[in-house]
Design an enzyme around this catalytic site. Structure first.
Site, PDB file in Angstrom:
ATOM      1  CB  CYS A  86      49.168  46.366  43.495  1.00 13.16           C
ATOM      2  SG  CYS A  86      49.623  47.961  44.264  1.00 13.16           S
ATOM      3  CE1 TYR A  87      57.364  45.640  45.999  1.00 13.86           C
ATOM      4  CE2 TYR A  87      56.969  43.258  45.468  1.00 13.86           C
ATOM      5  CZ  TYR A  87      57.955  44.549  45.888  1.00 13.86           C
ATOM      6  OH  TYR A  87      59.146  44.250  46.183  1.00 13.86           O
ATOM      7  CD  GLU A 175      43.229  42.525  45.405  1.00  8.59           C
ATOM      8  OE1 GLU A 175      43.004  42.490  44.052  1.00  8.59           O
ATOM      9  OE2 GLU A 175      44.095  42.836  45.920  1.00  8.59           O
ATOM     10  CE  LYS A 370      35.122  29.749  63.178  1.00  8.52           C
ATOM     11  NZ  LYS A 370      36.139  29.496  63.978  1.00  8.52           N
TER      12      LYS A 370
END
Ligand code: XMP
Length: 514
Positions: A86-87, A175, A370
């Site tokens: 993207c960017y 992603e 986590k």
């Protein structure tokens, strides 16, 4: 042994951390780095890992604007292969002499990409792919030497590659789960392009983390702050394996624990052969929080008081180091990356006072999510009950009481929370939930009991599903269970007049109310 790693340069994208997770899921270590890292930072990283490539994340800025975030051009020589998303894709275009423009209204959501050449990162894809886009600017002219690999109806250069220099760009987001075969694109990059070995596992991290603790603490003594949650418990077991009797665990009962919790923690830790000191400090914390209503101020005060107590305990036992169970999301949300917004100060991170009497703070789990901590915990042999325990914030019930914390409010909330836990556990729903708890509002509400008017507290129930706390969905608890909860809470706690259920996802809300 050094792990293979492909870090992510962060340009502030909403999904930067997701890229990190995807890479790790393939057994390759990754972490987010600020986009303005320099040669020194890269050398430091290479000292710790076999850095096999680099991913440039997405971001909210426009590469066309003056002052848009960039990275040092030298990075492209130091760290290859490179994949820009993207960017990152647009930045590569701009830095190598291509052209980026704002075309129409952009693409947000599902789009269909036509793959011109199914090679490199796009090997194994279909000719037409359902992809997830989120961009206003587009690359309209590829830089010299770059070949266009894919396009969509509104985006002429949705993917490109410079095969010789091993630089790749992709406009859509591999992603996110909405992109079909997104994982394959990342897999291609990691293994076909970067040649990584999938040798990273959270549990293999344990040995490395112990080594880190041993090195950091040297021959001195350390204390660890124990909250009873999975993070600090895992850090404690890990640190005790590294330091043996040179570690003392300290459990500060600040009075903001849940019903029965201080006793449970005491009992559990008697079983791990770790020296445990319990400090009973309820009045001290309550006094310090008097009159404070601002959530960030509460966290700061609690964080500061904690550290002062640890300093006292450390002095008594001649401990020079403080070990903490900080994990990766704590750091991200406390503003770890220079370009992402600070969401809230997790008390074991940003809430620490600037001056402390310790020689150092050691955070052996600071790079783990986590669920990865849970795997480490299992590998270390922590009991199932601990591994499955729901997360609980360091400042405890103090950040689940909106407004000033008082003894009365604590009593009400502790009881309401116990009812929520009891009922959701009895119903079998708890197993599918990330967290489930009660929150006490700062408002009162009218009710009717028998024939008389009642005026009392409002309790909110929060129950969410999540895999890493970075995003969460409110749980669709059946009405019959919610009804039982509200009936029990209002009947058993006369000071409560009303119960509400929180139906907000994260984002836009956070899991905790403060
Ligand atoms: P939020 O509310 O930011 O929470 O969506 C994300 C996860 O972090 C826990 N949390 C904390 N943990 N100290 C902690 O140790 C804190 O100050 C803190 N605040 C939130 C929260 O319970 C959730 O699992």
């Amino acid at each position: 042994m050094k792990f293979d790693a492909v870090p992510v340069l962060d340009f502030g994208g909403q999904y930067s951390h997701l890229i990190v997770r995807r890479v790790r899921e393939f057994g390759v270590y990754s972490e987010m780095l600020p986009c303005d890292i320099d040669e020194e930072d890269i050398k430091a990283l290479e000292g710790k890992y076999n850095v096999k490539g680099l991913i440039l994340s997405g971001g909210p800025s426009s590469v066309i604007e003056a002052g848009a975030p960039s990275c040092a051009p030298a990075i492209f020589d130091l760290l290859r292969p490179i994949l820009g998303i993207c960017y990152g894709h647009q930045l590569i275009a701009k830095m190598f002499g291509g052209r980026v423009e704002t075309l129409g209204i952009g693409e947000f959501g599902i789009a269909y990409a036509t793959i011109r050449r199914r090679v490199g990162i796009l090997r194994g894809l279909k000719r037409r792919e359902r992809v997830w886009m989120s961009h206003r600017d587009s690359v309209v002219e590829a830089p010299k030497g770059f070949e266009v690999l894919a396009y969509t109806r509104d985006c002429p250069i949705a993917s490109f590659a410079h095969f010789k220099r091993r630089i790749f760009g992709i406009q859509w987001h591999p992603e996110v789960i909405h992109t079909d075969r997104g994982r394959l694109i990342i897999k291609n990059f990691l293994f076909r392009i970067c040649g990584c070995e999938p040798n990273w596992r959270p549990e293999s991290f344990a040995a490395k983390a112990m080594e880190h603790v041993r090195e950091a603490v040297g021959g001195k003594r350390a204390i660890i702050a124990l909250s009873g949650g999975i993070d600090s418990s895992t850090a404690a077991v890990l640190a005790s394996r590294a330091l043996g009797r040179r570690l003392t665990a300290v459990f500060v009962d600040h009075g903001f624990m849940r019903e029965g919790e201080p006793e449970e923690i005491r009992r559990a830790f008697e079983e791990f052969d770790i020296e445990l000191i319990v400090r009973e400090e309820r009045d001290r914390f309550l006094r310090r929080l008097k009159g404070i209503t601002d959530p960030e101020e509460k966290r700061r005060v609690i964080g500061e008081e904690f550290v002062r107590i640890f300093e006292e305990v450390a002095k008594e036992g001649d401990a020079k180091y403080l070990i903490q169970g900080t994990i990766y999301p704590d750091r991200i949300e406390s503003g770890l990356s220079r370009r992402s917004e600070k969401i809230k100060t997790h008390h074991n991170v940003g809430g620490l006072p600037s001056s402390m009497e310790f020689e150092g703070i050691v955070e052996p789990l600071k790079d783990l999510y986590k669920d990865e901590v849970r795997e480490v915990a299992k590998a270390l042999g922590l009991p199932e009950g601990f591994v499955r325990r729901q997360p609980f914030p360091g400042p405890g019930l103090a950040v689940r009481i909106i407004g000033e914390v008082t003894e009365e409010k604590l009593e009400v909330l502790r009881r309401a929370d116990a009812i929520v836990r009891e009922e959701l556990e009895a119903s079998g729903l708890a197993e599918g939930l990330w967290q489930y708890f009660a929150v006490l509002m700062d408002t009162k509400s009218t009710g009717v009991r028998g024939d008389s008017r009642a005026y009392g507290y409002v309790v909110a129930i929060r129950a969410v599903e999540s895999s890493d706390a970075m995003t969460a969905k409110f749980a669709r608890i059946p009405y019959r269970v919610l009804e039982k909860l509200s009936t029990r809470i209002v009947n058993e706690i006369p000071k409560v007049a009303r119960v509400v259920y929180d139906i907000t996802h994260k984002p836009p809300a956070t899991i905790e109310w403060e």
